[in-house]
Enzyme design. Structure first.
Site, PDB file in Angstrom:
ATOM      1  N   GLU A 189     -62.602 -40.051  73.525  1.00 40.79           N
ATOM      2  CA  GLU A 189     -61.901 -38.983  72.800  1.00 40.79           C
ATOM      3  C   GLU A 189     -60.809 -38.351  73.664  1.00 40.79           C
ATOM      4  O   GLU A 189     -59.763 -37.938  73.160  1.00 40.79           O
ATOM      5  CB  GLU A 189     -62.888 -37.922  72.294  1.00 40.79           C
ATOM      6  CG  GLU A 189     -63.964 -38.453  71.336  1.00 40.79           C
ATOM      7  CD  GLU A 189     -63.419 -39.244  70.150  1.00 40.79           C
ATOM      8  OE1 GLU A 189     -62.289 -38.969  69.703  1.00 40.79           O
ATOM      9  OE2 GLU A 189     -64.133 -40.161  69.682  1.00 40.79           O
TER      10      GLU A 189
ATOM     11  N   GLU B 157     -55.778 -45.751  68.833  1.00 38.16           N
ATOM     12  CA  GLU B 157     -56.990 -46.359  69.384  1.00 38.16           C
ATOM     13  C   GLU B 157     -56.686 -47.073  70.706  1.00 38.16           C
ATOM     14  O   GLU B 157     -57.549 -47.194  71.560  1.00 38.16           O
ATOM     15  CB  GLU B 157     -57.595 -47.317  68.347  1.00 38.16           C
ATOM     16  CG  GLU B 157     -59.042 -47.679  68.568  1.00 38.16           C
ATOM     17  CD  GLU B 157     -60.033 -46.512  68.439  1.00 38.16           C
ATOM     18  OE1 GLU B 157     -59.644 -45.412  67.993  1.00 38.16           O
ATOM     19  OE2 GLU B 157     -61.200 -46.717  68.796  1.00 38.16           O
TER      20      GLU B 157
HETATM   21 ZN   LIG Z   1     -61.147 -43.714  68.565  1.00 38.65          ZN
END
Ligand SMILES: [Zn+2]
Length: 510
Positions: free
Chosen positions: A273, A302
């Protein structure tokens, strides 16, 4: 036309000022919605859920009204016709137009019916899953598929419905491009995973000793402070499903979860995160409150969580920097463990049925499987009633496993049960592919980067990423961002090289 009279210049300036004020308001309402959601996932007392749901529903009606406002649409038309916009302004207006079309093109009755179906489908899934009953979900999925095809038909500029859904999260990518990347990956990953799983597994017993939560959390926070996460513009709290959220302006928060008998859980979800948050915290301040004031796509986002979690956080250099500190924090639990054993343990590869439990190497095979099934469903070559059987067959082919039930089959992820099918999964694997491509480019520009990491010095890596990936926000389309930052279009080669070298060495493959 480049010359304007003084009067025109004044009126066009007013247009731009009005537009920016409208975007700022949309961004602030979005931030307030994120704050309500963040609170709901962290501190909201259980008895307060009904009032919170009412507030959220009021806010989403206000957002919808402003996002679809006819005067706003006319303002966009007027500004879009001007020839005097800078490249950044042109891009802001293009993205605003895209969001406006997304918010206005569906008729209100369609949106209402679709959203009602989504709620009913989700609610049915929450009982079909514990009952292990895929058959019960078949009519819901058929209806979801129908709604998804109808939605795509409102955007005929996308030939393939899957292209429409992919473009919503990974702008500019097509199903054909994603399919090509994924088939190259599968071809390489299936034999690599087989070889690694056939080798002697590392020792992992010590990961499951007792590690007090507070010490685990403090360690994770110390690491992300070293990474460059700015705690004056964010914080970390506990939640069930970890996430990153921007509460508007500079406030970018993360959440994590901790298990006292699983050492990897809190650390790696914190690093993941924090990667998302470093991206958001790094977006150039001048873009905040505009349509380009955030991460550009699911895949690029991502790529940053994976880069900091895996390429950095699971590397040998990382443990060279942190193992001593880790053992100081947990002297008894780690008294019989070496740095090398720790590095191996956090890179264990195993076949599993559950995507969210999968390791770095096999994770992509879970994603590719779902992507291919989605594409077949949407394309009409797979019927919903055959989905569960197709799922099991694909798992045998790609992962060498067969789930004994529906729960770990097609009922596994919530993504297909909100009323829409398509484009939900590809970003995870595009992110893995891009993480290695960005990292390789950063390494090329900064020789000796690994030595920096071994000293817990992330300034050159973070600096390179800030400049080439974070600061631009949504200024460039994802494909252009990748090409500008790395000198080439998206390619699987750096990722495959990274995996082959890393796992080849860890598992002594020839
Ligand atoms: Zn992620």
């Amino acid at each position: 036309m480049t010359s304007t009279t003084a009067g025109d210049a004044r009126s066009t300036d007013t247009q731009w000022t009005d537009l920016k004020a409208h975007w700022q308001e949309l961004a602030d309402l979005g931030g307030i919605g994120s704050l309500l959601g963040w609170d709901q996932s962290t501190y909201l007392p259980s008895g307060a859920a009904a009032g919170r749901a009412r507030q959220q529903s009021l806010l989403s009606r206000m957002v919808h009204a402003r996002a679809t406002d006819a005067d706003y649409g006319r303002l966009l038309d007027a500004v879009q016709g001007r020839g005097d916009l800078s490249p950044a302004q042109t891009r802001m207006v293009a993205l605003a137009r895209k969001n406006f079309e997304e918010a206005t093109r569906f008729p209100a009755e369609f949106v209402a019916a679709w959203s009602q179906h989504g709620g009913e489908s989700y609610s049915a899934w929450t009982t079909a899953r514990p009952d292990n009953d895929f058959t019960r979900m078949v009519p819901y999925l058929e209806k979801s598929l129908d709604f998804s095809r109808q939605a795509a038909a409102y955007f005929p500029e996308f030939g393939d419905p899957m292209d429409y859904f992919i473009d919503r999260s990974d702008e500019g990518m097509t199903a054909a491009q994603v399919g090509e990347v994924f088939s190259k990956l599968r071809e390489a990953l299936v034999p690599l995973a087989d070889a690694v799983i056939g080798a002697a597994p590392p020792r992992t017993d010590f990961l499951h000793r007792h590690y007090p939560a507070a010490t685990q959390l403090a360690f994770g926070e110390a690491v992300i402070r070293d990474y460059g996460y700015d705690f004056t513009r964010g914080r970390q709290d506990l939640t069930h499903h970890p996430f990153m959220t921007r509460l508007g302006g500079a406030d970018v928060r993360i959440t994590t979860r901790v298990k006292e008998n699983d050492l990897g859980e809190a650390l790696y979800s914190t690093l993941h995160e924090a990667g998302h948050a470093l991206y958001e915290q790094g977006v150039s301040g001048e873009f905040l409150g505009t349509p380009i004031g955030g991460g550009v796509s699911a895949g690029v986002h991502e790529s940053q969580s994976r880069l900091w979690e895996n390429l950095v956080g699971r590397s040998r250099a990382f443990w060279a920097a942190y193992f001593g500190k880790f053992r100081d924090a947990f002297p008894e639990q780690l008294s019989d463990v070496s740095e090398d054993e720790m590095h191996r343990a956090v890179n264990t590869v195993a076949r599993s049925l559950i995507r969210t439990d999968a390791d770095e190497l096999t994770y992509n095979l879970h994603v590719i499987t779902r992507y291919e099934l989605e594409r077949e469903l949407l394309g009409g070559t797979l019927a919903v009633r055959d989905l569960n059987d197709a799922w099991h067959a694909a798992y045998e082919r790609n992962l060498g496993l067969r789930a004994p039930n529906d729960v770990n089959g097609a009922l596994q992820d919530v993504h297909w049960y909100f009323g829409s099918i398509g484009g939900a999964f590809q970003g995870y694997t595009l992110g893995n592919v891009l993480s290695a491509q960005f990292y390789a480019a950063a390494e090329k520009a900064n020789p000796g980067l690994e030595d920096d990491i071994a000293r817990a010095d992330f300034s050159r890596l973070h600096g390179w990423l800030r400049k080439h990936v974070y600061a631009p926000g949504g200024l460039y389309q994802p494909a252009e961002l990748v090409e500008r930052a790395t000198g080439q279009p998206m390619t699987v080669e750096p990722y495959l090289k990274y995996l082959r070298e890393k796992y080849g060495e860890l598992y002594a493959l020839s």
